[in-house]
Write an enzyme that holds these catalytic residues in place. Structure first.
Site, PDB file in Angstrom:
ATOM      1  N   SER A  84      -1.325  -3.945  10.857  1.00  0.00           N
ATOM      2  CA  SER A  84      -0.909  -5.055   9.990  1.00  0.00           C
ATOM      3  C   SER A  84       0.309  -5.758  10.571  1.00  0.00           C
ATOM      4  O   SER A  84       1.177  -5.121  11.170  1.00  0.00           O
ATOM      5  CB  SER A  84      -0.559  -4.533   8.601  1.00  0.00           C
ATOM      6  N   ALA A  85       0.368  -7.083  10.388  1.00  0.00           N
ATOM      7  CA  ALA A  85       1.498  -7.923  10.817  1.00  0.00           C
ATOM      8  C   ALA A  85       1.693  -7.945  12.329  1.00  0.00           C
ATOM      9  O   ALA A  85       2.793  -8.137  12.816  1.00  0.00           O
ATOM     10  CB  ALA A  85       2.787  -7.503  10.119  1.00  0.00           C
ATOM     11  N   CYS A  86       0.607  -7.761  13.079  1.00  0.00           N
ATOM     12  CA  CYS A  86       0.669  -7.880  14.546  1.00  0.00           C
ATOM     13  C   CYS A  86      -0.122  -9.090  15.040  1.00  0.00           C
ATOM     14  O   CYS A  86      -0.506  -9.151  16.211  1.00  0.00           O
ATOM     15  CB  CYS A  86       0.146  -6.613  15.212  1.00  0.00           C
ATOM     16  N   GLY A  87      -0.412 -10.024  14.138  1.00  0.00           N
ATOM     17  CA  GLY A  87      -1.023 -11.270  14.587  1.00  0.00           C
ATOM     18  C   GLY A  87      -2.538 -11.325  14.487  1.00  0.00           C
ATOM     19  O   GLY A  87      -3.179 -12.143  15.133  1.00  0.00           O
ATOM     20  N   LYS A 145      -9.298  -1.933   1.560  1.00  0.00           N
ATOM     21  CA  LYS A 145      -9.223  -0.805   2.504  1.00  0.00           C
ATOM     22  C   LYS A 145      -9.985   0.426   1.995  1.00  0.00           C
ATOM     23  O   LYS A 145     -10.561   1.172   2.768  1.00  0.00           O
ATOM     24  CB  LYS A 145      -7.772  -0.416   2.764  1.00  0.00           C
ATOM     25  N   ARG A 147       0.850  -1.184   0.000  1.00  0.00           N
ATOM     26  CA  ARG A 147       0.000   0.000   0.000  1.00  0.00           C
ATOM     27  C   ARG A 147       0.887   1.236   0.000  1.00  0.00           C
ATOM     28  O   ARG A 147       1.904   1.273   0.681  1.00  0.00           O
ATOM     29  CB  ARG A 147      -0.860   0.048   1.277  1.00  0.00           C
ATOM     30  N   ASN A 186       6.082  -8.294   2.578  1.00  0.00           N
ATOM     31  CA  ASN A 186       4.642  -8.024   2.477  1.00  0.00           C
ATOM     32  C   ASN A 186       3.971  -8.929   1.442  1.00  0.00           C
ATOM     33  O   ASN A 186       2.916  -8.600   0.911  1.00  0.00           O
ATOM     34  CB  ASN A 186       4.403  -6.547   2.122  1.00  0.00           C
ATOM     35  N   GLU A 225      -1.483 -20.015  22.861  1.00  0.00           N
ATOM     36  CA  GLU A 225      -1.542 -19.710  24.293  1.00  0.00           C
ATOM     37  C   GLU A 225      -2.309 -18.406  24.564  1.00  0.00           C
ATOM     38  O   GLU A 225      -2.691 -18.130  25.706  1.00  0.00           O
ATOM     39  CB  GLU A 225      -0.124 -19.603  24.881  1.00  0.00           C
ATOM     40  N   ASN A 226      -2.527 -17.607  23.522  1.00  0.00           N
ATOM     41  CA  ASN A 226      -3.280 -16.364  23.726  1.00  0.00           C
ATOM     42  C   ASN A 226      -4.711 -16.625  24.174  1.00  0.00           C
ATOM     43  O   ASN A 226      -5.387 -15.726  24.663  1.00  0.00           O
ATOM     44  CB  ASN A 226      -3.266 -15.516  22.442  1.00  0.00           C
ATOM     45  N   THR A 253      -4.494 -12.218  11.811  1.00  0.00           N
ATOM     46  CA  THR A 253      -4.951 -13.466  11.179  1.00  0.00           C
ATOM     47  C   THR A 253      -4.695 -14.650  12.111  1.00  0.00           C
ATOM     48  O   THR A 253      -5.519 -15.556  12.220  1.00  0.00           O
ATOM     49  CB  THR A 253      -4.256 -13.654   9.810  1.00  0.00           C
ATOM     50  N   GLY A 274      -2.677  -5.243  -4.320  1.00  0.00           N
ATOM     51  CA  GLY A 274      -3.380  -5.256  -3.032  1.00  0.00           C
ATOM     52  C   GLY A 274      -4.394  -4.144  -2.842  1.00  0.00           C
ATOM     53  O   GLY A 274      -5.241  -3.886  -3.692  1.00  0.00           O
TER      54      GLY A 274
END
Length: 622
Positions: free
Chosen positions: A286-289, A244, A87, A403, A532-533, A291, A236
């Site tokens: 984005s990319a902080c978990g 988005k 993006r 990405n 474990e979350n 999914t 994307g």
């Protein structure tokens, strides 16, 4: 309709599929207007069928745009021009009459909360790009629904594009085709125009057979006209305009006008061993978990997580006061690197068929490959990198772009929630904010009230990721994980969130903040994360049920002693994981206050100012 156009343009494209006369009148006018401008050679009205999709994929294979990954059923790989991989926030603009409708006027410097462009400047930019931009190409007409067809929470879009890659991807990411036109009738729709900006014959050769025009890329939103206009990128969120552009920026503006919320949030259902189920929504950059959380395999016996969506939530209070949410998307557009059987087994199962991969590596036996995939290569199998070169780990550069993505149907997810397409949406009882914070921020805390929770969302900060063009691991302000996606003035957005507390009979969800990424002094993660979350979700679940298992701290409620189920987890330094340093938080609140005062300035709601002062006071008394 479009800016004032040069005279003398005719509509002469040959219709190769579909019938212009069968389109709803407003759709036909939209198509004809822009066909006159862009001058495509052919016009293709998409029906969304399997047969159409097969032909498009084969056509792209012949052109060298995609290649088959023969190890998997109907899986394909596209390698882009290295100048078109993410993006492009710096070239993403919103056009309104007044700048302040789009962004607050900052005290100093430029706004970090969006990019405004005047109507006059946009008209010039449009006329420098779009006339004759599709010469020699096919204009595809994509009718699509954001959300299940027929849901009162859904919205319709029509995208015009000259990219078959976009058509194939939009078919996965939205409900696309003839049924949308039938359901639309004379109803309203968002008008979307996209071009890769490479008329034929080409002026210069393509890189990787990937059409794009990076020098002239522009992604523009015209909320007053319900239009999204994108030029120059095939990648994307710049080109899949339902993503988005519509689902967040345009929908955010619609949500403000119509009294609902359009958010960058996953939605999951969680069921405890007794069979009680709750739905949670969570906003992470984005990319902080996101999914991984949306598709979690819980480590606690008897607990079950099911996925409604991994990226976008549209939420509206119903007549009983429940906050109902739908996932307006039909697929997952996930970051590939780091996805593995260990981190996200359900994602790995989802992407085994009917998936378009972009900028990942390919194996010589017809498979996909990337950093962190955690699967050893069979003897003799070689890897070709996203740059289309032979690759080995000794090369010193990644085989897949950081990405790189998979675009895959949500219905293939083995833990898709049975109610994921429910027209009325699922009831949200908890909202989670979070980011990647290596220091200072505890594993989980609960907001003291709705107003405090809105402040927690506004104060979100996280390490920068590869999803946009930022470099390095700086801690960036990312309020609500929406910083690149606000469709209007962020101060007014905060006021809109705060106004939810005034809804008659509204059952406001509890608000939490999580940080899976805190590290010790040696740089090791203090919390194992992934499956474990669910231990953190279990604590939230019990808090929503009113259990007294929390202790008050200056920043919010954290789990009381022994309230977090750590059974079987081994050695976890909970003292460090939950430590709240006065020095760290004095600096944190100072940074957040400065950011809000500088960036939101005169549009900062007084309730948020009050929350800042209250937090300062609580910290000073530590």
């Amino acid at each position: 309709m479009p800016p004032r156009l040069q005279n003398g343009l005719n509509f002469s494209a040959k219709v190769v599929q579909g019938n212009l006369d069968s389109l709803p009148r407003a759709v036909r006018e939209f198509v004809e207007t822009y066909a006159k401008v862009c001058q495509p050679e052919f016009l293709h009205i998409c029906d969304g069928s399997e047969e159409e999709n097969r032909r498009l994929l084969e056509h792209m294979e012949e052109q060298g745009v995609i290649r088959r990954l023969s190890k998997h059923d109907n899986c394909w790989l596209a390698l882009t021009d290295p100048k078109d991989v993410a993006r492009i926030e710096s070239k993403t603009v919103i056009i309104t009459q007044e700048q302040r409708d789009t962004v607050p006027i900052p005290k100093s410097g430029v706004s970090q909360l969006g990019h405004w462009m005047s109507e006059e400047d946009f008209e010039k930019a449009f006329n420098a790009r779009f006339p004759e931009c599709m010469k020699g190409r096919t204009m595809y007409v994509i009718p699509y629904s954001m959300g299940p067809l027929g849901s009162p929470l859904s919205k319709t879009g029509i995208q015009l594009t000259d990219s078959p890659y976009v058509v194939a991807s939009m078919r996965i990411m939205t409900r696309m085709g003839t049924p949308v036109l039938q359901a639309l009738g004379d109803g309203e729709f968002v008008k979307c125009l996209h071009s890769v900006g490479c008329p034929l014959p080409l002026r210069k050769p393509l890189v990787n057979n990937w059409a794009c025009n990076p020098e002239l890329t522009l992604i523009a939103h015209l909320p007053d006209r319900r239009e999204i206009i994108s030029f120059g990128s095939g990648y994307g969120g710049n080109s899949l305009l339902g993503k988005k552009c519509f689902a967040l920026r345009m929908a955010g503006r619609l949500a403000k006008e119509e009294g609902w919320l359009a958010e960058h949030m996953l939605i999951l259902g969680i069921t405890n061993p007794e069979g009680e189920k709750k739905y949670l929504a969570a906003a992470f950059p984005s990319a902080c978990g996101k999914t991984n959380l949306a598709m979690m395999t819980p480590s606690l016996p008897g607990w079950k997580v099911e996925c409604v969506g991994d990226d976008i939530a549209w939420m509206k209070f119903d007549s009983q006061g429940n906050l109902r949410a739908i996932n307006p998307e039909n697929g997952f557009f996930g970051v590939a690197p780091g996805t593995s059987v260990r981190t996200n087994p359900n994602a790995i199962k989802t992407i085994q068929k009917n998936t378009i991969f972009t900028n990942v590596a390919a194996t010589s036996d017809g498979g996909f490959y990337w950093e962190g995939i955690d699967q050893p290569l069979a003897p003799g199998v070689t890897v070709t990198s996203w740059k289309n070169k032979e690759w080995s780990p000794e090369d010193g550069e990644p085989c897949a772009h950081p990405n790189s993505r998979f675009c895959t149907p949500a219905s293939q997810c083995p833990i898709i929630d049975p109610a994921w397409e429910s027209p009325e949406g699922v009831p949200i009882e908890g909202i989670i904010f979070g980011g990647r914070r290596p220091a200072g921020v505890p594993l989980v805390y609960e907001a003291l009230s709705w107003q405090h929770g809105v402040f927690v969302g506004a104060a979100m900060r996280s390490e920068a990721t590869a999803a946009a063009e930022h470099k390095g691991k700086i801690i960036m302000h990312d309020p609500f994980a929406m910083r690149p996606f606000f469709g209007y003035n962020f101060g007014k957005y905060l006021a809109h969130w705060l106004s939810m507390a005034q809804r008659p009979a509204a059952k406001l969800p509890k608000i939490f903040h999580v940080n899976w990424f805190r590290k010790d002094k040696e740089g090791r993660f203090l919390w194992p994360g992934y499956g474990e979350n669910c231990r953190v979700l279990e604590w939230m679940f019990n808090r929503i049920n009113g259990k007294d298992i929390a202790k008050l701290t200056p920043i919010g409620y954290v789990p009381a002693e022994d309230a977090l189920n750590l059974k079987g987890l081994g050695d976890v330094n909970t003292e460090e994981l939950f430590s709240i340093s006065k020095e760290f938080w004095e600096k944190e609140v100072e940074d957040v206050e400065k950011y809000l005062q500088d960036q939101v300035n005169a549009d900062l709601p007084y309730e948020i100012e009050r929350e800042v002062l209250a937090l300062k006071q609580r910290i000073s008394q530590m």
